[in-house]
Design a protein around this motif. Structure first.
Motif, PDB file in Angstrom:
ATOM      1  N   LEU A 149       0.850  -1.184   0.000  1.00 14.02           N
ATOM      2  CA  LEU A 149       0.000   0.000   0.000  1.00 14.02           C
ATOM      3  C   LEU A 149       0.886   1.234   0.000  1.00 14.02           C
ATOM      4  O   LEU A 149       1.898   1.280   0.704  1.00 14.02           O
TER       5      LEU A 149
ATOM      6  N   ASN B  88      -5.090   7.553  -0.183  1.00 10.91           N
ATOM      7  CA  ASN B  88      -4.737   7.065   1.146  1.00 10.91           C
ATOM      8  C   ASN B  88      -4.414   8.196   2.113  1.00 10.91           C
ATOM      9  O   ASN B  88      -4.561   8.027   3.327  1.00 10.91           O
TER      10      ASN B  88
ATOM     11  N   VAL C 176      -4.864   1.270   5.526  1.00 10.77           N
ATOM     12  CA  VAL C 176      -3.930   0.170   5.770  1.00 10.77           C
ATOM     13  C   VAL C 176      -4.459  -0.753   6.869  1.00 10.77           C
ATOM     14  O   VAL C 176      -4.328  -1.983   6.774  1.00 10.77           O
TER      15      VAL C 176
ATOM     16  N   LEU D 106      -7.284  -2.942   5.389  1.00  7.36           N
ATOM     17  CA  LEU D 106      -6.750  -4.013   4.554  1.00  7.36           C
ATOM     18  C   LEU D 106      -6.137  -5.120   5.404  1.00  7.36           C
ATOM     19  O   LEU D 106      -6.308  -6.306   5.110  1.00  7.36           O
TER      20      LEU D 106
ATOM     21  N   VAL E  52       0.180  -7.196   5.038  1.00  2.00           N
ATOM     22  CA  VAL E  52       0.061  -5.881   4.410  1.00  2.00           C
ATOM     23  C   VAL E  52       1.251  -5.039   4.845  1.00  2.00           C
ATOM     24  O   VAL E  52       1.560  -4.970   6.039  1.00  2.00           O
TER      25      VAL E  52
ATOM     26  N   ALA F 164       3.145  -1.090   4.189  1.00  4.63           N
ATOM     27  CA  ALA F 164       3.073   0.254   3.620  1.00  4.63           C
ATOM     28  C   ALA F 164       4.459   0.667   3.139  1.00  4.63           C
ATOM     29  O   ALA F 164       5.436   0.569   3.880  1.00  4.63           O
TER      30      ALA F 164
ATOM     31  N   SER G 209      -2.361  -1.897  -3.615  1.00  2.00           N
ATOM     32  CA  SER G 209      -3.447  -0.966  -3.332  1.00  2.00           C
ATOM     33  C   SER G 209      -3.012   0.428  -3.749  1.00  2.00           C
ATOM     34  O   SER G 209      -2.174   1.051  -3.104  1.00  2.00           O
TER      35      SER G 209
ATOM     36  N   PRO H 174     -10.611  -1.094  -2.456  1.00  2.00           N
ATOM     37  CA  PRO H 174      -9.530  -2.050  -2.201  1.00  2.00           C
ATOM     38  C   PRO H 174      -9.890  -3.143  -1.204  1.00  2.00           C
ATOM     39  O   PRO H 174      -9.577  -4.320  -1.433  1.00  2.00           O
TER      40      PRO H 174
END
Length: 337
Positions: A8, A15, A22, A25, A35, A37, A62, A109
């Motif tokens: 992401l 975002n 985040v 997700l 996940v 970032a 994403s 997403p």
């Protein structure tokens, strides 16, 4: 650990407006994967190395077109000769042209991720559906859609909008087309002066172009499909040298919308494996998957690796649903220029 690895971009416009994305997700993914970032290229390289060591089954991204191409560039550098896992474009950006072009379903997403998890859990009984597309290597970056000149001018004008989105993109195109038809100046009609050498011999000659454009997917945005030959020959991208006037191009927009050739009097075209762009001023200003770049000296393009993209629609079917923009046929009234 096999599973789904999701990248992401917390710095994307969407975002930044939704910092809880985040967390949503991560909760949606649960114990089906991880996940991460990516706040910088360095972060992305570390994430790619971690995902490679974990042997993830699916790489979820994403974000929009820009996030996709930056993520793919970082992962292709880390994976090197090792194939990437299948890609799941989870949308979430202001531009999702590549996702639209290959048939990724519409949605948020977290909703797309939930649907992906359900399909992932059934993969032994019903394998995940995917299509394959090459990326292009443009300098040190990888992506699916490239353009100079008017395409660079359009994106620069589009990013001046307070809230870039498909509606604003359509507004920019409508206003620019109206200005061209009325003989008024528009920054969207920015032109490109230079030449293109294709596969070492064939040349788009040095001259003034409306743009040089290339793609390995058929669409360029808002449903327009100039790269109608993309995918016809494996290992090649469809490149256009559009040399008509801005007015001539506006009058050919119905053909571009319907994935029809514009004709030799308007554009040169070729299916290429390699191209070198050179400009008179020595600087190539271009757009790759929605991101604006500048390159000093000749710019080299080549066919990159082939990647698998998970989709809901079958290959070759134009995606349905979501926001659509009916083509205003009044733009094209009058004789061709």
């Amino acid at each position: 650990m096999a599973g789904i690895g999701v990248v992401l971009n917390p710095r994307s416009r969407q975002n930044r407006r939704d910092p809880a994305a985040v967390g949503r997700l991560a909760r949606t993914l649960g114990d089906h994967g991880i996940v991460r970032a990516a706040r910088s290229r360095e972060d992305l390289a570390r994430i790619a190395e971690d995902f490679r060591k974990l042997k993830i089954d699916v790489l979820g991204i994403s974000g929009g077109d820009g996030t996709n191409h930056i993520t793919l560039t970082g992962f292709l550098e880390v994976y090197a000769d090792e194939p990437l896992p299948p890609i799941a474009f989870l949308r979430g950006g202001t531009m999702n042209t590549v996702a639209n072009a290959v048939g990724v379903p519409r949605g948020r997403p977290d909703g797309l991720l939930a649907a992906l998890i359900a399909r992932y859990n059934e993969r032994q009984r019903a394998p995940l559906r995917s299509v394959e597309r090459h990326v292009m290597r443009i300098g040190d970056n990888y992506g699916f859609i490239f353009g100079t000149g008017a395409i660079h001018g359009f994106m620069s004008e589009y990013y001046r909008c307070a809230e870039p989105n498909p509606v604003q993109a359509a507004r920019v195109l409508l206003e620019a087309s109206s200005n061209v038809l009325c003989g008024r100046p528009t920054p969207v009609a920015e032109r490109w002066q230079g030449s293109v050498t294709l596969d070492g011999n064939r040349v788009f000659p040095e001259r003034d172009y409306l743009c040089i454009a290339a793609g390995t997917v058929d669409q360029i945005g808002l449903g327009f499909r100039p790269f109608y030959r993309s995918g016809h020959v494996p290992g090649r991208f469809h490149i256009l040298g559009i040399h008509t006037t801005a007015l001539g191009f506006v009058r050919k927009l119905p053909d571009v919308w319907r994935a029809r050739p514009m004709g030799e009097e308007h554009t040169y075209e070729h299916l290429a494996e390699h191209a070198v762009l050179e400009t008179k001023d020595g600087v190539v200003r271009y757009v790759l998957d929605g991101d604006v770049h500048e390159h000093k000296g000749p710019l080299e393009m080549s066919t990159g690796p082939r990647v698998r993209i998970i989709v809901e629609h079958k290959a070759g079917i134009r995606p349905l649903g979501g926001r659509s923009f009916p083509f205003p046929t009044t733009w094209a009234q009058g004789s061709d220029a």
